[in-house]
Design a protein around this motif. Structure first.
Motif, PDB file in Angstrom:
ATOM      1  N   TRP A  48     -35.093 -30.315   1.144  1.00 49.67           N
ATOM      2  CA  TRP A  48     -35.431 -29.992   2.537  1.00 49.67           C
ATOM      3  C   TRP A  48     -34.224 -30.080   3.460  1.00 49.67           C
ATOM      4  O   TRP A  48     -34.190 -29.421   4.496  1.00 49.67           O
ATOM      5  N   VAL A  49     -33.217 -30.862   3.077  1.00 46.10           N
ATOM      6  CA  VAL A  49     -31.958 -30.844   3.859  1.00 46.10           C
ATOM      7  C   VAL A  49     -31.357 -29.441   3.779  1.00 46.10           C
ATOM      8  O   VAL A  49     -30.970 -28.846   4.805  1.00 46.10           O
ATOM      9  N   ILE A  53     -30.842 -26.694   6.771  1.00 48.21           N
ATOM     10  CA  ILE A  53     -29.541 -26.076   7.092  1.00 48.21           C
ATOM     11  C   ILE A  53     -29.727 -24.561   7.232  1.00 48.21           C
ATOM     12  O   ILE A  53     -29.236 -23.944   8.193  1.00 48.21           O
ATOM     13  N   VAL A  54     -30.480 -23.977   6.296  1.00 50.12           N
ATOM     14  CA  VAL A  54     -30.742 -22.529   6.377  1.00 50.12           C
ATOM     15  C   VAL A  54     -31.515 -22.216   7.656  1.00 50.12           C
ATOM     16  O   VAL A  54     -31.209 -21.246   8.362  1.00 50.12           O
ATOM     17  N   PHE A  88     -31.667 -19.897  13.007  1.00 49.37           N
ATOM     18  CA  PHE A  88     -31.953 -20.033  14.435  1.00 49.37           C
ATOM     19  C   PHE A  88     -30.733 -19.644  15.277  1.00 49.37           C
ATOM     20  O   PHE A  88     -30.864 -18.950  16.292  1.00 49.37           O
ATOM     21  N   LEU A  89     -29.550 -20.081  14.849  1.00 48.40           N
ATOM     22  CA  LEU A  89     -28.318 -19.721  15.581  1.00 48.40           C
ATOM     23  C   LEU A  89     -28.169 -18.205  15.662  1.00 48.40           C
ATOM     24  O   LEU A  89     -27.808 -17.654  16.701  1.00 48.40           O
ATOM     25  N   ASN A  90     -28.444 -17.545  14.546  1.00 49.21           N
ATOM     26  CA  ASN A  90     -28.308 -16.086  14.508  1.00 49.21           C
ATOM     27  C   ASN A  90     -29.398 -15.428  15.350  1.00 49.21           C
ATOM     28  O   ASN A  90     -29.137 -14.485  16.103  1.00 49.21           O
ATOM     29  N   PHE A  91     -30.622 -15.959  15.247  1.00 51.39           N
ATOM     30  CA  PHE A  91     -31.746 -15.364  15.970  1.00 51.39           C
ATOM     31  C   PHE A  91     -31.567 -15.515  17.487  1.00 51.39           C
ATOM     32  O   PHE A  91     -31.713 -14.564  18.242  1.00 51.39           O
ATOM     33  N   ALA A  92     -31.227 -16.721  17.916  1.00 49.52           N
ATOM     34  CA  ALA A  92     -31.212 -17.009  19.352  1.00 49.52           C
ATOM     35  C   ALA A  92     -29.898 -16.619  20.020  1.00 49.52           C
ATOM     36  O   ALA A  92     -29.889 -16.181  21.174  1.00 49.52           O
ATOM     37  N   ILE A 140     -28.870 -31.431  10.474  1.00 48.73           N
ATOM     38  CA  ILE A 140     -28.186 -31.232  11.768  1.00 48.73           C
ATOM     39  C   ILE A 140     -26.853 -31.981  11.766  1.00 48.73           C
ATOM     40  O   ILE A 140     -25.840 -31.479  12.261  1.00 48.73           O
ATOM     41  N   ALA A 141     -26.841 -33.190  11.156  1.00 48.62           N
ATOM     42  CA  ALA A 141     -25.585 -33.965  11.095  1.00 48.62           C
ATOM     43  C   ALA A 141     -24.528 -33.210  10.296  1.00 48.62           C
ATOM     44  O   ALA A 141     -23.359 -33.159  10.684  1.00 48.62           O
ATOM     45  N   VAL A 142     -24.942 -32.613   9.185  1.00 49.51           N
ATOM     46  CA  VAL A 142     -23.994 -31.838   8.362  1.00 49.51           C
ATOM     47  C   VAL A 142     -23.424 -30.686   9.182  1.00 49.51           C
ATOM     48  O   VAL A 142     -22.203 -30.451   9.213  1.00 49.51           O
ATOM     49  N   LEU A 143     -24.311 -29.966   9.883  1.00 44.72           N
ATOM     50  CA  LEU A 143     -23.844 -28.801  10.674  1.00 44.72           C
ATOM     51  C   LEU A 143     -22.943 -29.249  11.824  1.00 44.72           C
ATOM     52  O   LEU A 143     -21.951 -28.585  12.134  1.00 44.72           O
TER      53      LEU A 143
END
Lengths: 153, 139
Positions: free
Chosen positions: A111-112, A116-117, A122-126, B12-15
């Motif tokens: 799930w980590v 991340i995916v 979300f970054l790409n979408f928003a 989020i920490a990794v990113l």
């Protein structure tokens, strides 16, 4: 570079499906571990989309349902689709890794990777920040991908 | 199950960690301002712009290249614009620590870095930077 008319709405639909699938799978998975099955399903969707447009489920959904119904408007830009395909491939590979982790019982790692995916989608979408495309540009810079030049017409 | 609650936090920490590394890298790039990079860019006798681009950069084609053409036309021969394909000249891209395309580097007449623009830079912005770099009547 092969710049062609490219509808970015297909990417947006893909990102929405991805984010919804991961979020749903994660929250259901908190009580039902089998919900991790969402990870291989989404991985298959991503990798199939890279292989062929006819296997691209978000594209089919967009072209045959969302666009005709007027629910999603086209956003056509002339650009090279290769970086976006590469970004999808990277997302797919991350989800395959997440699926393998889930299969071996490492649900936290699974799930980590899923989150991340989700965050990158979300970054790409928003914000239209395509991290996979940036990585692609770096790989071109380091000569990992060969240059393809289009002959002047 | 409680362990799974950490998944978004770890992700989020990794990113954020990756973003921090990129920010540090960008900071290192801005340390070049005011310095002359001993690289293969040649020694300009005029203020110059190094335009880092590449095949995969779509905004370069649609926005940055036209902006630089406009700038060149309006300034005549008083500025030299050198287009650098990062795949063909990776050493130069490395010397200027280019991470993102397009990147434009404004050099003054001595060849020292006056400004670095990461991402698209409009013609007016570049004109102002050239004026600060010593190009008379550029602004």
């Amino acid at each position: 570079m092969k710049a062609i008319p490219f509808d970015r709405s297909v990417l947006k639909v893909n990102q929405v499906i991805l984010m919804t699938g991961i979020l749903t799978g994660y929250f259901v998975g908190l009580s039902h571990p089998l919900a991790a099955v969402a990870l291989p399903v989404l991985a298959a969707m991503m990798l199939a989309a890279v292989l062929s447009p006819s296997l691209n489920v978000p594209r089919l959904l967009y072209v045959h349902a969302l666009k005709p119904a007027g629910l999603v408007r086209p956003r056509v830009a002339v650009e090279d689709p290769a970086p976006h395909r590469f970004a999808q491939l990277v997302g797919g590979v991350f989800l395959v890794a997440a699926s393998l982790c889930a299969l071996t019982g490492a649900l936290l790692a699974a799930w980590v990777l899923g989150w991340i995916v989700l965050a990158l989608a979300f970054l790409n979408f928003a914000f239209d920040i395509c991290v996979g495309c940036i990585v692609y540009a770096q790989l071109v810079r380091f000569g990992v991908f060969p240059l393809r030049r289009v002959s002047p017409a | 199950m409680s362990g799974l609650l950490l998944a978004p936090v770890i992700a989020i920490a990794v990113l954020l960690g990756v973003a921090a590394i990129l920010a540090v890298q960008q900071g290192r790039q801005h340390h070049l301002v005011g310095r002359r990079v001993q690289a293969q860019a040649g020694t300009p006798t005029l203020p110059a712009i190094l335009y880092f681009t590449g095949e995969a950069c779509s905004i370069c084609k649609t926005a940055q290249t036209p902006a630089l053409r406009t700038l060149e036309e309006s300034l005549g021969g008083r500025v030299s614009v050198r287009e650098i394909d990062v795949a063909r000249e990776p050493e130069l891209a490395r010397a200027y620590r280019v991470l993102t395309l397009p990147t434009t580097v404004v050099l003054d007449a001595s060849g020292a870095v006056a400004d670095i623009n990461v991402g698209f830079a409009a013609a007016d912005k570049l004109r102002g930077q050239l004026a600060q770099a010593g190009l008379a009547a550029a602004a």
